[in-house]
Design a protein around this motif. Structure first.
Motif, PDB file in Angstrom:
ATOM      1  N   GLN A 135       0.847  -1.187   0.000  1.00 43.15           N
ATOM      2  CA  GLN A 135       0.000   0.000   0.000  1.00 43.15           C
ATOM      3  C   GLN A 135       0.885   1.240   0.000  1.00 43.15           C
ATOM      4  O   GLN A 135       1.744   1.406   0.871  1.00 43.15           O
ATOM      5  CB  GLN A 135      -0.927   0.014   1.208  1.00 43.15           C
ATOM      6  N   LEU A 136       0.657   2.089  -0.997  1.00 46.09           N
ATOM      7  CA  LEU A 136       1.482   3.282  -1.157  1.00 46.09           C
ATOM      8  C   LEU A 136       0.650   4.386  -1.791  1.00 46.09           C
ATOM      9  O   LEU A 136       0.056   4.182  -2.861  1.00 46.09           O
ATOM     10  CB  LEU A 136       2.697   2.957  -2.041  1.00 46.09           C
ATOM     11  N   ASN A 137       0.607   5.527  -1.120  1.00 49.88           N
ATOM     12  CA  ASN A 137      -0.121   6.688  -1.638  1.00 49.88           C
ATOM     13  C   ASN A 137      -1.561   6.344  -1.998  1.00 49.88           C
ATOM     14  O   ASN A 137      -2.065   6.689  -3.074  1.00 49.88           O
ATOM     15  CB  ASN A 137       0.594   7.266  -2.864  1.00 49.88           C
ATOM     16  N   SER A 138      -2.217   5.636  -1.093  1.00 49.83           N
ATOM     17  CA  SER A 138      -3.631   5.264  -1.253  1.00 49.83           C
ATOM     18  C   SER A 138      -3.868   4.309  -2.419  1.00 49.83           C
ATOM     19  O   SER A 138      -5.007   4.161  -2.877  1.00 49.83           O
ATOM     20  CB  SER A 138      -4.510   6.518  -1.435  1.00 49.83           C
ATOM     21  N   ARG A 139      -2.816   3.674  -2.898  1.00 47.15           N
ATOM     22  CA  ARG A 139      -2.944   2.690  -3.962  1.00 47.15           C
ATOM     23  C   ARG A 139      -2.414   1.344  -3.477  1.00 47.15           C
ATOM     24  O   ARG A 139      -1.579   1.283  -2.579  1.00 47.15           O
ATOM     25  CB  ARG A 139      -2.200   3.134  -5.216  1.00 47.15           C
ATOM     26  N   SER A 140      -2.897   0.281  -4.103  1.00 46.31           N
ATOM     27  CA  SER A 140      -2.514  -1.072  -3.692  1.00 46.31           C
ATOM     28  C   SER A 140      -1.887  -1.806  -4.866  1.00 46.31           C
ATOM     29  O   SER A 140      -2.427  -1.789  -5.978  1.00 46.31           O
ATOM     30  CB  SER A 140      -3.737  -1.848  -3.188  1.00 46.31           C
ATOM     31  N   TYR A 141      -0.752  -2.481  -4.602  1.00 47.86           N
ATOM     32  CA  TYR A 141      -0.005  -3.185  -5.647  1.00 47.86           C
ATOM     33  C   TYR A 141       0.311  -4.594  -5.185  1.00 47.86           C
ATOM     34  O   TYR A 141       0.779  -4.806  -4.058  1.00 47.86           O
ATOM     35  CB  TYR A 141       1.316  -2.462  -5.944  1.00 47.86           C
ATOM     36  N   LEU A 142       0.088  -5.555  -6.062  1.00 49.19           N
ATOM     37  CA  LEU A 142       0.472  -6.931  -5.785  1.00 49.19           C
ATOM     38  C   LEU A 142       1.957  -7.097  -6.107  1.00 49.19           C
ATOM     39  O   LEU A 142       2.404  -6.716  -7.189  1.00 49.19           O
ATOM     40  CB  LEU A 142      -0.347  -7.899  -6.639  1.00 49.19           C
ATOM     41  N   ILE A 143       2.728  -7.659  -5.176  1.00 48.23           N
ATOM     42  CA  ILE A 143       4.156  -7.866  -5.406  1.00 48.23           C
ATOM     43  C   ILE A 143       4.528  -9.307  -5.071  1.00 48.23           C
ATOM     44  O   ILE A 143       3.831  -9.995  -4.320  1.00 48.23           O
ATOM     45  CB  ILE A 143       5.039  -6.896  -4.593  1.00 48.23           C
ATOM     46  N   ASP A 144       5.636  -9.777  -5.654  1.00 49.35           N
ATOM     47  CA  ASP A 144       6.099 -11.141  -5.392  1.00 49.35           C
ATOM     48  C   ASP A 144       7.189 -11.128  -4.335  1.00 49.35           C
ATOM     49  O   ASP A 144       7.503 -10.084  -3.745  1.00 49.35           O
ATOM     50  CB  ASP A 144       6.558 -11.825  -6.678  1.00 49.35           C
ATOM     51  N   GLU A 145       7.783 -12.307  -4.082  1.00 49.24           N
ATOM     52  CA  GLU A 145       8.755 -12.424  -2.989  1.00 49.24           C
ATOM     53  C   GLU A 145      10.048 -11.667  -3.257  1.00 49.24           C
ATOM     54  O   GLU A 145      10.824 -11.426  -2.337  1.00 49.24           O
ATOM     55  CB  GLU A 145       9.067 -13.895  -2.714  1.00 49.24           C
ATOM     56  N   PRO A 186      13.839  -1.720   3.754  1.00 48.20           N
ATOM     57  CA  PRO A 186      12.706  -1.981   4.653  1.00 48.20           C
ATOM     58  C   PRO A 186      11.675  -2.932   4.036  1.00 48.20           C
ATOM     59  O   PRO A 186      11.140  -3.808   4.730  1.00 48.20           O
ATOM     60  CB  PRO A 186      12.108  -0.584   4.875  1.00 48.20           C
ATOM     61  N   LEU A 187      11.399  -2.760   2.744  1.00 39.96           N
ATOM     62  CA  LEU A 187      10.461  -3.660   2.078  1.00 39.96           C
ATOM     63  C   LEU A 187      10.991  -5.079   2.049  1.00 39.96           C
ATOM     64  O   LEU A 187      10.249  -6.039   2.303  1.00 39.96           O
ATOM     65  CB  LEU A 187      10.188  -3.176   0.657  1.00 39.96           C
ATOM     66  N   GLN A 188      12.283  -5.248   1.754  1.00 41.77           N
ATOM     67  CA  GLN A 188      12.872  -6.587   1.724  1.00 41.77           C
ATOM     68  C   GLN A 188      12.818  -7.248   3.100  1.00 41.77           C
ATOM     69  O   GLN A 188      12.605  -8.455   3.208  1.00 41.77           O
ATOM     70  CB  GLN A 188      14.315  -6.513   1.217  1.00 41.77           C
ATOM     71  N   THR A 189      12.991  -6.455   4.165  1.00 41.28           N
ATOM     72  CA  THR A 189      12.858  -7.000   5.517  1.00 41.28           C
ATOM     73  C   THR A 189      11.444  -7.510   5.751  1.00 41.28           C
ATOM     74  O   THR A 189      11.236  -8.617   6.272  1.00 41.28           O
ATOM     75  CB  THR A 189      13.208  -5.937   6.565  1.00 41.28           C
ATOM     76  N   ALA A 190      10.439  -6.720   5.355  1.00 40.49           N
ATOM     77  CA  ALA A 190       9.046  -7.126   5.533  1.00 40.49           C
ATOM     78  C   ALA A 190       8.731  -8.397   4.743  1.00 40.49           C
ATOM     79  O   ALA A 190       8.026  -9.288   5.227  1.00 40.49           O
ATOM     80  CB  ALA A 190       8.121  -5.993   5.105  1.00 40.49           C
ATOM     81  N   LEU A 191       9.270  -8.497   3.521  1.00 33.89           N
ATOM     82  CA  LEU A 191       9.045  -9.699   2.709  1.00 33.89           C
ATOM     83  C   LEU A 191       9.696 -10.924   3.347  1.00 33.89           C
ATOM     84  O   LEU A 191       9.129 -12.022   3.326  1.00 33.89           O
ATOM     85  CB  LEU A 191       9.598  -9.481   1.301  1.00 33.89           C
ATOM     86  N   GLU A 192      10.879 -10.740   3.897  1.00 41.39           N
ATOM     87  CA  GLU A 192      11.561 -11.864   4.560  1.00 41.39           C
ATOM     88  C   GLU A 192      10.802 -12.288   5.807  1.00 41.39           C
ATOM     89  O   GLU A 192      10.682 -13.488   6.102  1.00 41.39           O
ATOM     90  CB  GLU A 192      12.996 -11.473   4.902  1.00 41.39           C
ATOM     91  N   VAL A 193      10.280 -11.313   6.556  1.00 43.59           N
ATOM     92  CA  VAL A 193       9.478 -11.627   7.740  1.00 43.59           C
ATOM     93  C   VAL A 193       8.263 -12.468   7.349  1.00 43.59           C
ATOM     94  O   VAL A 193       7.972 -13.499   7.963  1.00 43.59           O
ATOM     95  CB  VAL A 193       9.028 -10.323   8.440  1.00 43.59           C
ATOM     96  N   TRP A 194       7.568 -12.049   6.304  1.00 48.50           N
ATOM     97  CA  TRP A 194       6.390 -12.795   5.869  1.00 48.50           C
ATOM     98  C   TRP A 194       6.765 -14.193   5.378  1.00 48.50           C
ATOM     99  O   TRP A 194       6.070 -15.169   5.645  1.00 48.50           O
ATOM    100  CB  TRP A 194       5.656 -12.033   4.778  1.00 48.50           C
ATOM    101  N   ASP A 195       7.883 -14.287   4.674  1.00 48.64           N
ATOM    102  CA  ASP A 195       8.325 -15.573   4.144  1.00 48.64           C
ATOM    103  C   ASP A 195       8.570 -16.576   5.264  1.00 48.64           C
ATOM    104  O   ASP A 195       8.125 -17.727   5.186  1.00 48.64           O
ATOM    105  CB  ASP A 195       9.594 -15.371   3.312  1.00 48.64           C
TER     106      ASP A 195
END
Length: 254
Positions: A120-130, A168-177
């Motif tokens: 979620q960024l600037n009131s928009r939503s984007y699907l991203i992969d690992e 920071p995004l890569q940290t969040a992705l690793e946490v979820w993984d």
């Protein structure tokens, strides 16, 4: 003794060899050219069948259109690298390979990217992969895939197909993984991971009144320690505000 005015026999042989070589090359070249013209014009080698394997999200029409195969007439003279590079330009395609099956079939083997979270960024939503590749932007009425990754301060603007290398995004992705493979992930629903910084990713869960704090150092170990604590306490942790996993074996529960 050689008579005056006669060419040396060795020189004569060289001249004859050169003539014979030139004639042979000309003959081979002529037949090669005729073969090229034949294969170019022959209906036998035209691209009549396109087979695509590995699709789950994309449609065959999208891939064929992107590949440019509809404008290519001959299986023998395809630019394989260019075709695969064109297909891999699609955001959902991780890898593409091509096989030619003579006389008239082309097989594209596709490995697709899989969306795992929503940014979620600037009131928009984007699907991203690992890997942090932006696969699509959700329309207003579409339901995004959970969980959300929010508060990625380093990002101002993204485009579909972009690879986001934000730490920071890569940290969040690793946490979820690492969390998503834990046994406790069956009992806990993650709604959001706030990626404030590389060493502060905060997870919010629907069933828990407290937040879980992570760092980028040893994410797998942090996940395992939480799972052990969860099992030992049977899920009844005495935390109200947060559970901080960032200090090794010293889990902080407040």
């Amino acid at each position: 003794h050689r008579k005056r005015g006669r060419k040396p026999p060795r020189l004569r042989k060289r001249i004859m060899w050169a003539i014979e070589f030139t004639v042979c090359v000309g003959i081979v070249g002529f037949f090669a050219y005729r073969f090229y013209v034949y294969t170019q014009e022959s209906e036998q080698f035209r691209v009549n069948q396109i087979q695509i394997d590995g699709l789950r999200v994309l449609t065959e029409e999208e891939v064929v259109q992107q590949s440019g195969l509809l404008t290519m007439k001959n299986v023998l003279y395809l630019d394989v690298d260019a075709i695969c590079a064109s297909v891999e330009a699609l955001p959902f395609v991780r890898r593409c390979s091509l096989r030619q099956i003579f006389p008239d079939t082309v097989v594209l083997e596709i490995v697709e990217r899989i969306g795992i979270v929503t940014l979620q960024l600037n009131s928009r939503s984007y699907l991203i992969d690992e890997e942090g590749v932006v696969l699509l932007e959700y329309e207003d009425l579409e339901i995004p895939l959970m969980p959300f990754i929010t508060n990625v301060g380093e990002l101002d603007f993204v485009t579909v197909g972009q690879h986001l290398d934000s730490k920071p995004l890569q940290t969040a992705l690793e946490v979820w993984d690492h969390f998503s493979v834990l046994p406790l992930s069956i009992e806990v629903t993650v709604s959001e991971i706030a990626a404030f910084s590389e060493n502060e990713a905060v997870m919010y869960c629907d069933e828990l009144p407290y937040e879980i704090r992570w760092s980028s150092e040893g994410v797998e170990e942090q996940a395992q320690r939480w799972n052990v604590l969860w099992d030992s306490e049977r899920g009844s942790l005495k935390c109200i505000e947060y559970l901080d996993l960032r200090f090794g074996n010293d889990l902080v529960c407040k």
